[in-house]
Design a protein around this motif. Structure first.
Motif, PDB file in Angstrom:
ATOM      1  N   SER A  77       0.833  -1.215   0.187  1.00 27.17           N
ATOM      2  CA  SER A  77      -0.053  -0.028  -0.212  1.00 27.17           C
ATOM      3  C   SER A  77       0.981   1.299  -0.092  1.00 27.17           C
ATOM      4  O   SER A  77       1.840   1.608   0.893  1.00 27.17           O
ATOM      5  CB  SER A  77      -0.860   0.192   1.112  1.00 27.17           C
ATOM      6  N   LEU A  78       0.530   2.249  -0.805  1.00 25.65           N
ATOM      7  CA  LEU A  78       1.295   3.299  -0.964  1.00 25.65           C
ATOM      8  C   LEU A  78       0.775   4.434   0.296  1.00 25.65           C
ATOM      9  O   LEU A  78       1.670   5.116   0.743  1.00 25.65           O
ATOM     10  CB  LEU A  78       1.021   4.222  -2.223  1.00 25.65           C
ATOM     11  N   SER A 123      -4.428   0.685  -2.802  1.00 28.07           N
ATOM     12  CA  SER A 123      -3.615   1.185  -1.788  1.00 28.07           C
ATOM     13  C   SER A 123      -4.405   1.986  -0.769  1.00 28.07           C
ATOM     14  O   SER A 123      -4.231   1.407   0.309  1.00 28.07           O
ATOM     15  CB  SER A 123      -2.615   2.357  -2.334  1.00 28.07           C
ATOM     16  N   ARG A 135      -5.197   0.330   2.976  1.00 24.99           N
ATOM     17  CA  ARG A 135      -4.643   1.201   4.424  1.00 24.99           C
ATOM     18  C   ARG A 135      -5.818   1.110   5.534  1.00 24.99           C
ATOM     19  O   ARG A 135      -5.239   1.114   6.606  1.00 24.99           O
ATOM     20  CB  ARG A 135      -4.990   2.664   3.923  1.00 24.99           C
TER      21      ARG A 135
END
Length: 132
Positions: free
Chosen positions: A63-64, A107, A111
């Motif tokens: 995940s960014l 992403s 989160r």
């Protein structure tokens, strides 16, 4: 062409309408997620990054949104996802915008995995089909 191949032809207008509808759904999803931005996607919310990484240790690199805990970083990713959805809707580099939208959607969903439902998975699959 033979009449047999004419039966399996896809109308480009239908594909464009589907692409525009998908972009509109992505934008609506972002607006709904942004309405609870602080509660769900920042350190002040219900799932800080340290707690997320303790529950899901292998989730972090996928995940960014887990690269930084700063709210401005998450907001920048939300804005980038919105811009890519708009560009997907107008058809500018549609495959690349579908790919970027898929990366950013995946992403944001990773989160806070406690917020997911089957529609989120279906939206990911639609974006994957649009990449192809």
């Amino acid at each position: 062409m033979t009449p047999l191949f004419d039966r399996f032809e896809v109308d480009v207008r239908a594909l464009a309408a589907l692409r525009i509808a998908l972009a509109a759904i992505l934008l609506c999803d972002l607006v709904v997620r942004a309405s609870d931005f602080t509660a769900h996607y920042t350190e002040a919310g219900v799932l800080p990054l340290a707690l997320l990484k303790s529950y899901y240790p292998k989730l972090g690199p996928l995940s960014l949104h887990t690269l930084s805990a700063h709210p401005a970083y998450s907001a920048l990713l939300f804005i980038t996802a919105g811009v890519s959805a708009v560009l997907l809707g107008i058809g500018w580099n549609a495959r690349w915008m579908a790919f970027i939208s898929w990366i950013l959607l995946r992403s944001v969903q990773l989160r806070n995995p406690f917020l997911l439902h089957s529609g989120d998975f279906f939206l990911q699959l639609l974006l994957l089909w649009f990449i192809l």
